[in-house]
Motif scaffolding. Sequence first.
Motif, PDB file in Angstrom:
ATOM      1  N   UNK A  47      42.845  35.890  32.997  1.00 21.35           N
ATOM      2  CA  UNK A  47      42.012  37.068  33.199  1.00 21.35           C
ATOM      3  C   UNK A  47      41.844  37.455  34.649  1.00 21.35           C
ATOM      4  N   UNK A  48      41.720  36.455  35.539  1.00 24.30           N
ATOM      5  CA  UNK A  48      41.556  36.788  36.955  1.00 24.30           C
ATOM      6  C   UNK A  48      42.888  36.852  37.695  1.00 24.30           C
ATOM      7  N   UNK A  49      43.934  36.238  37.107  1.00 23.88           N
ATOM      8  CA  UNK A  49      45.266  36.241  37.700  1.00 23.88           C
ATOM      9  C   UNK A  49      46.312  36.417  36.603  1.00 23.88           C
ATOM     10  N   UNK A  78      49.430  38.742  31.257  1.00 22.11           N
ATOM     11  CA  UNK A  78      48.766  39.623  32.212  1.00 22.11           C
ATOM     12  C   UNK A  78      47.266  39.351  32.265  1.00 22.11           C
ATOM     13  N   UNK A  79      46.552  40.137  33.065  1.00 27.65           N
ATOM     14  CA  UNK A  79      45.123  39.907  33.261  1.00 27.65           C
ATOM     15  C   UNK A  79      44.287  40.272  32.039  1.00 27.65           C
ATOM     16  N   UNK A 113      54.460  43.572  37.431  1.00 19.35           N
ATOM     17  CA  UNK A 113      53.099  43.685  36.901  1.00 19.35           C
ATOM     18  C   UNK A 113      52.092  43.946  38.010  1.00 19.35           C
ATOM     19  N   UNK A 114      52.312  43.342  39.154  1.00 23.51           N
ATOM     20  CA  UNK A 114      51.364  43.494  40.250  1.00 23.51           C
ATOM     21  C   UNK A 114      51.370  44.911  40.809  1.00 23.51           C
ATOM     22  N   UNK A 115      52.564  45.514  40.936  1.00 17.82           N
ATOM     23  CA  UNK A 115      52.606  46.864  41.499  1.00 17.82           C
ATOM     24  C   UNK A 115      52.059  47.894  40.530  1.00 17.82           C
ATOM     25  N   UNK A 159      39.763  51.028  33.329  1.00 19.52           N
ATOM     26  CA  UNK A 159      38.981  50.520  34.446  1.00 19.52           C
ATOM     27  C   UNK A 159      39.866  49.818  35.451  1.00 19.52           C
ATOM     28  N   UNK A 160      39.434  49.673  36.701  1.00 24.55           N
ATOM     29  CA  UNK A 160      40.228  49.005  37.709  1.00 24.55           C
ATOM     30  C   UNK A 160      40.434  47.549  37.356  1.00 24.55           C
ATOM     31  N   UNK A 161      41.453  46.914  37.984  1.00 19.31           N
ATOM     32  CA  UNK A 161      41.779  45.536  37.662  1.00 19.31           C
ATOM     33  C   UNK A 161      40.610  44.598  37.921  1.00 19.31           C
ATOM     34  N   UNK A 162      39.757  44.964  38.865  1.00 20.31           N
ATOM     35  CA  UNK A 162      38.639  44.094  39.197  1.00 20.31           C
ATOM     36  C   UNK A 162      37.587  44.065  38.100  1.00 20.31           C
TER      37      UNK A 162
END
Length: 625
Positions: free
Chosen positions: A71-73, A191-192, A217-219, A230-233
Amino acid sequence: MKYRYLLVLLSILASTAIQAQDAKPLAPGYSALPYQPATPGSYTLPVIGPAANGEVLTTANQPKRLHDLMGDKLVLLSFIYAACSDVNGCPLATQVLHKISRQLQKQPELADKLRLLTLSFNPTHDTPEMMRHYGEGFKAGEFDWQFLTTRDEAALQPILDGYQQNVQKIYDDKGQFTGTFSHLLRVYLIDKDKNIRNIYSVDFLHADTVINDVKTLIVGNAAPVADNAPPESVPYRAGDDKQNYQRADYETRSLALEQRKGSPAKLITFAQKPPLGLPKLPEPKDNPLTTAKIELGRKLFYDRRLSLNNTFSCAICHIPEQGFANNEMATAVGIEGRSVRRNAPSLYNVGYAQLLFHDGRENSLEQQAWAPLLAHNEMANPSIGYVIDKLKASPDYRGLFEKAFNKGPTMETIGQALASYQRSLNSADSPFDRWYFGKQKNALSEPAQRGFAIFTGKAACNTCHTIGEKSALFTDQKRHNTGIGYAEAMQKTPGRQKVQVAPGVFVDVDSENLKGLNSEKPNDLGYYEVSQNPADRWAYKTPTLRNVALSAPYMHNGSLATLEDVVRFYNQGGIANENLSPLIKSLALTDGEIADLVAFLQALTGSNVHTLVSDGFAAPVGDAK
């Protein structure tokens, strides 16, 4: 000390396999990639399915849920057993993961966003101590690589089933377990959102391709993301995304159920010291904010007992993880499924609103609170006294009103408490705020900066969604006719209508056959219903744009699903009618300008959304007993 030589031993095994004439060919993961991989982000990794959960043990013998480590990474999950001697089995997985960890330590911007999880499927032999020693032979530096096991095979089996790992013990001629297993090597990229995005087998497991997928996935280009996501955070989204709904073994993966564990926040600080970009919060003189009022209002807001049949709270329409709105319904649904004709608006920064409800018929939160409590199609309480008597009879409210107001529950104090909680839901300090008001040059992306220039220039959105010198509410606090209400009121019923019979499954049905199946949708004339002035037909208030990316669908009737839909609606000049606002006109934006404008709107999400949602998750929901 012998465990420290495991990596050396595996290298010897690989070398021996290469030299042996009758050995099977080594997997591609041991050698250089024979081709140039695609550019990260130039391809997609669609969701394969949800990542399974289960009870595991860390090398410190601490119990955890597998989802606690996600979830966080991003996560690379592999299954091994320490005694494996198949060079294309567990040694391959650990060798490739070791190469990945070494490469990513040279790229700290990626290393911080990836976690490797290696889980043993032989808990009898691979104790936490054994996995600690095993991991020491592979871990490089401080990279986040965790080695796990389970307390026994009973705890392990649901995890293996969830990842469709078919593992079988090998027995000798005497029926004795040999200590080896038959299994197919698989490594999972997760994924997160705890969704599996790729599964690597022996033929496809290679450090270069895995790193490429991680970068993809990161980009953020690995899969199209709705512009209302919602944003990834913020690890929250609509209740159930219906992935793999068509499968016979489908079960809901609602994040609201899995993650409804939060931490109470000191909400009054968001009212007394609003985040960057918001002005001083106006407080009514007869209802100054206090912590006791906010806490009481928060309890009332989430309490299902405030409805007629003890099932419906304010938070069921204004869902914290969905922007304090409802992402899953165009228009709200109240008690017992009763239809509400308008969309549930977001409550972020509602304390600044001078007009409340879509038509702006109320002007204070204290008064507004009672409308949904008494509405037949919302919370359906038969009277004000009914609500007051229920609260007086609830032991868990004993003394709370007296603490906050020096008197018991009344029509006035109930409204004041709910209003106080809502005035604490202030969220700003967005990337835009840090760039525009905080003067941080790199806080806002280039597309969003171009979008801001369009917002205040060619599109002139800021005429209604205003921005001040020191703060921005993104609303003129007025009402306007955009044509949305007019079109809905005047459109004719089509001969055939699409009817959704399952998520994503629609059938065409003759409109004649639908008569009598549900009640006719009441007309909606906007503020005219209050003022009785024909000039106010289909006029609705200007909503704030703060946190707008979290509160889809849009408009008073939820008729526009995405921010792009909204921008394209205004780009065409709304919908012509005799009362159309003179501020609405065709914008002639290009597709690129529309994309930039959407990027700007997405950059208006506040930095404290996670805190406010987590606080909501920590609130009690009311014990109907």
